[in-house]
Every structure is written in structure tokens, then in C-alpha cells.
Design a protein around this motif. Structure first.
Motif, PDB file in Angstrom:
ATOM      1  N   ILE A  33      -6.039  -4.081 -14.262  1.00 40.65           N
ATOM      2  CA  ILE A  33      -6.361  -2.719 -13.834  1.00 40.65           C
ATOM      3  C   ILE A  33      -5.175  -2.171 -13.035  1.00 40.65           C
ATOM      4  N   ALA A  34      -4.778  -0.946 -13.352  1.00 39.63           N
ATOM      5  CA  ALA A  34      -3.620  -0.316 -12.716  1.00 39.63           C
ATOM      6  C   ALA A  34      -3.872  -0.056 -11.233  1.00 39.63           C
ATOM      7  N   ALA A  35      -2.855  -0.291 -10.429  1.00 43.56           N
ATOM      8  CA  ALA A  35      -2.948  -0.075  -8.982  1.00 43.56           C
ATOM      9  C   ALA A  35      -3.308   1.372  -8.661  1.00 43.56           C
ATOM     10  N   GLY A  36      -2.749   2.307  -9.411  1.00 43.28           N
ATOM     11  CA  GLY A  36      -3.035   3.721  -9.164  1.00 43.28           C
ATOM     12  C   GLY A  36      -4.505   4.055  -9.328  1.00 43.28           C
ATOM     13  N   TRP A  37      -5.150   3.429 -10.292  1.00 41.40           N
ATOM     14  CA  TRP A  37      -6.580   3.650 -10.497  1.00 41.40           C
ATOM     15  C   TRP A  37      -7.367   3.138  -9.290  1.00 41.40           C
ATOM     16  N   LEU A  38      -6.984   1.967  -8.789  1.00 41.64           N
ATOM     17  CA  LEU A  38      -7.648   1.426  -7.600  1.00 41.64           C
ATOM     18  C   LEU A  38      -7.443   2.338  -6.396  1.00 41.64           C
ATOM     19  N   VAL A  39      -6.206   2.812  -6.211  1.00 42.75           N
ATOM     20  CA  VAL A  39      -5.899   3.683  -5.069  1.00 42.75           C
ATOM     21  C   VAL A  39      -6.719   4.969  -5.151  1.00 42.75           C
ATOM     22  N   GLU A  40      -6.851   5.530  -6.347  1.00 43.38           N
ATOM     23  CA  GLU A  40      -7.648   6.753  -6.517  1.00 43.38           C
ATOM     24  C   GLU A  40      -9.084   6.539  -6.027  1.00 43.38           C
ATOM     25  N   HIS A  41      -9.690   5.429  -6.407  1.00 44.63           N
ATOM     26  CA  HIS A  41     -11.067   5.162  -6.006  1.00 44.63           C
ATOM     27  C   HIS A  41     -11.159   4.760  -4.532  1.00 44.63           C
ATOM     28  N   MET A  42     -10.130   4.131  -4.008  1.00 44.16           N
ATOM     29  CA  MET A  42     -10.103   3.815  -2.583  1.00 44.16           C
ATOM     30  C   MET A  42     -10.048   5.100  -1.767  1.00 44.16           C
ATOM     31  N   ASP A  43      -9.235   6.054  -2.201  1.00 44.69           N
ATOM     32  CA  ASP A  43      -9.123   7.344  -1.525  1.00 44.69           C
ATOM     33  C   ASP A  43     -10.469   8.070  -1.539  1.00 44.69           C
ATOM     34  N   THR A  44     -11.152   8.031  -2.665  1.00 43.47           N
ATOM     35  CA  THR A  44     -12.458   8.673  -2.771  1.00 43.47           C
ATOM     36  C   THR A  44     -13.471   8.016  -1.830  1.00 43.47           C
ATOM     37  N   ALA A  45     -13.470   6.693  -1.777  1.00 44.22           N
ATOM     38  CA  ALA A  45     -14.384   5.978  -0.883  1.00 44.22           C
ATOM     39  C   ALA A  45     -14.084   6.306   0.573  1.00 44.22           C
ATOM     40  N   GLY A  46     -12.807   6.324   0.927  1.00 47.32           N
ATOM     41  CA  GLY A  46     -12.426   6.662   2.303  1.00 47.32           C
ATOM     42  C   GLY A  46     -12.815   8.085   2.664  1.00 47.32           C
ATOM     43  N   ALA A  47     -12.610   9.010   1.745  1.00 45.33           N
ATOM     44  CA  ALA A  47     -12.961  10.414   1.995  1.00 45.33           C
ATOM     45  C   ALA A  47     -14.461  10.573   2.206  1.00 45.33           C
ATOM     46  N   HIS A  48     -15.245   9.807   1.477  1.00 46.79           N
ATOM     47  CA  HIS A  48     -16.698   9.869   1.622  1.00 46.79           C
ATOM     48  C   HIS A  48     -17.109   9.560   3.067  1.00 46.79           C
ATOM     49  N   ILE A  49     -16.531   8.508   3.623  1.00 49.83           N
ATOM     50  CA  ILE A  49     -16.850   8.130   5.005  1.00 49.83           C
ATOM     51  C   ILE A  49     -16.253   9.146   5.988  1.00 49.83           C
ATOM     52  N   ALA A  50     -15.017   9.569   5.748  1.00 51.99           N
ATOM     53  CA  ALA A  50     -14.360  10.526   6.650  1.00 51.99           C
ATOM     54  C   ALA A  50     -15.143  11.833   6.737  1.00 51.99           C
ATOM     55  N   ARG A  51     -15.678  12.310   5.610  1.00 59.44           N
ATOM     56  CA  ARG A  51     -16.470  13.558   5.620  1.00 59.44           C
ATOM     57  C   ARG A  51     -17.673  13.441   6.545  1.00 59.44           C
ATOM     58  N   GLN A  52     -18.270  12.261   6.607  1.00 57.54           N
ATOM     59  CA  GLN A  52     -19.421  12.074   7.483  1.00 57.54           C
ATOM     60  C   GLN A  52     -19.020  12.232   8.949  1.00 57.54           C
ATOM     61  N   TYR A  53     -17.872  11.668   9.327  1.00 55.24           N
ATOM     62  CA  TYR A  53     -17.410  11.782  10.715  1.00 55.24           C
ATOM     63  C   TYR A  53     -16.905  13.177  11.031  1.00 55.24           C
ATOM     64  N   ALA A  54     -16.329  13.845  10.040  1.00 53.91           N
ATOM     65  CA  ALA A  54     -15.778  15.188  10.249  1.00 53.91           C
ATOM     66  C   ALA A  54     -16.836  16.277  10.124  1.00 53.91           C
ATOM     67  N   ASN A  55     -18.008  15.924   9.645  1.00 55.05           N
ATOM     68  CA  ASN A  55     -19.061  16.913   9.387  1.00 55.05           C
ATOM     69  C   ASN A  55     -18.561  18.036   8.493  1.00 55.05           C
ATOM     70  N   GLY A  56     -17.838  17.685   7.455  1.00 57.38           N
ATOM     71  CA  GLY A  56     -17.341  18.698   6.538  1.00 57.38           C
ATOM     72  C   GLY A  56     -16.160  18.198   5.736  1.00 57.38           C
ATOM     73  N   ARG A  57     -15.394  19.156   5.219  1.00 58.14           N
ATOM     74  CA  ARG A  57     -14.283  18.851   4.327  1.00 58.14           C
ATOM     75  C   ARG A  57     -13.161  18.087   5.022  1.00 58.14           C
ATOM     76  N   VAL A  58     -12.517  17.207   4.246  1.00 60.27           N
ATOM     77  CA  VAL A  58     -11.340  16.469   4.712  1.00 60.27           C
ATOM     78  C   VAL A  58     -10.323  16.441   3.580  1.00 60.27           C
ATOM     79  N   THR A  59      -9.087  16.157   3.939  1.00 60.61           N
ATOM     80  CA  THR A  59      -8.046  15.936   2.950  1.00 60.61           C
ATOM     81  C   THR A  59      -7.223  14.732   3.370  1.00 60.61           C
ATOM     82  N   THR A  60      -6.718  14.008   2.390  1.00 63.05           N
ATOM     83  CA  THR A  60      -5.890  12.841   2.665  1.00 63.05           C
ATOM     84  C   THR A  60      -4.508  13.303   3.102  1.00 63.05           C
ATOM     85  N   VAL A  61      -4.011  12.753   4.213  1.00 63.61           N
ATOM     86  CA  VAL A  61      -2.664  13.095   4.673  1.00 63.61           C
ATOM     87  C   VAL A  61      -1.727  11.889   4.671  1.00 63.61           C
ATOM     88  N   ALA A  62      -2.276  10.673   4.630  1.00 67.26           N
ATOM     89  CA  ALA A  62      -1.405   9.494   4.629  1.00 67.26           C
ATOM     90  C   ALA A  62      -2.154   8.275   4.118  1.00 67.26           C
TER      91      ALA A  62
END
Length: 131
Positions: A33-62
Motif C-alpha cells: 500500500i502506497a505511503a501517500g494513501w496511508l497519509v491521506e487517511h491519517m490526515d482525515t482521522a486526525g482532522a476528525h478528532i481536531a474538529r471535535q476540539y475546535a468545535n468546527g472547521r480545521v485545516t492541516t498546516v503541518a
């Protein structure tokens, strides 16, 4: 972050966000499985949790400290776990771990990485988390 599979804590940290079964549409030249595919899903999983703490929209910065410990094969069931490590004025740092289960074998951590998200408003501008 561990640098071997002989981690002293062999269980996932964080909340199980999603579980997927890999297939042959996202493989690299070696047939894994390509690393990029894993990173894409890792970013999505992280954003899911971050949205809960931010109470709204987030964007990946790093993304940092990405460590690939073991290749992921086609047909593996993989689980994405995410844990909030730090909350700033407008940013949230999330650690995402990916674990694979091969049939009856125990789960094995295959990668982890730190993702930083920033809370944004409807116009895409940075906003305070506690505002």
C-alpha cells in the motif's frame, strides 16, 4: 516516538477513528500500500478528532515525525487511532497511529505521525478555538 516494532507499549493510543480493508487500487511499485494513501487517511482521522476540539472547521498546516515501521500489504485490515497531544490558541496537534491486523495475528503498529491543524472560520481564516 518508537523506532522499532518492539515498542514497550504494544497497544494503540487514542481513539479508534476508522478501520479499512486495503485493496490493490492503492499500491506502490513493490506491491505494498502506497505511503501517500496511508497519509491521506491519517490526515482525515486526525482532522476528525481536531474538529471535535475546535468545535468546527480545521485545516492541516503541518505534518512531522512520520515514521513508517512496516509495509502494509493488500488485504490487510488497518485501524487509524488518533489522540490530541496539544491545544494552542488556534492550533491542535494530533498523533495518528496506524495498526494492521493480519487474520488471527495480533495488531502491529505500521506507522504514526504528528499532524497540526488550525481552526478556521467559514471564510478559511484562522480563528481562536475558545472564541
Amino acid at each position: 516516538m518508537p523506532d522499532t516494532l518492539d515498542d514497550h507499549n504494544p497497544t494503540p493510543e487514542g481513539k479508534l477513528v476508522t478501520r479499512l480493508i486495503t485493496n490493490d487500487t492503492n499500491v506502490n511499485a513493490n506491491g505494498n500500500i502506497a505511503a501517500g494513501w496511508l497519509v491521506e487517511h491519517m490526515d482525515t482521522a486526525g482532522a476528525h478528532i481536531a474538529r471535535q476540539y475546535a468545535n468546527g472547521r480545521v485545516t492541516t498546516v503541518a505534518m512531522s515525525s512520520m515514521v513508517f515501521l512496516k509495509p502494509v500489504a493488500v488485504g490487510n485490515t488497518i485501524s487509524f487511532y488518533a489522540k490530541c497531544n496539544e491545544i494552542g490558541r488556534s492550533s491542535i496537534r494530533i498523533c495518528v497511529e496506524v495498526w494492521v491486523c493480519k487474520g488471527d495475528e495480533i495488531d502491529i503498529k505500521v506507522t504514526e505521525g504528528d499532524f497540526v491543524f488550525v481552526a478556521i472560520d467559514d471564510e478559511g481564516r484562522t480563528r481562536s478555538i475558545n472564541a
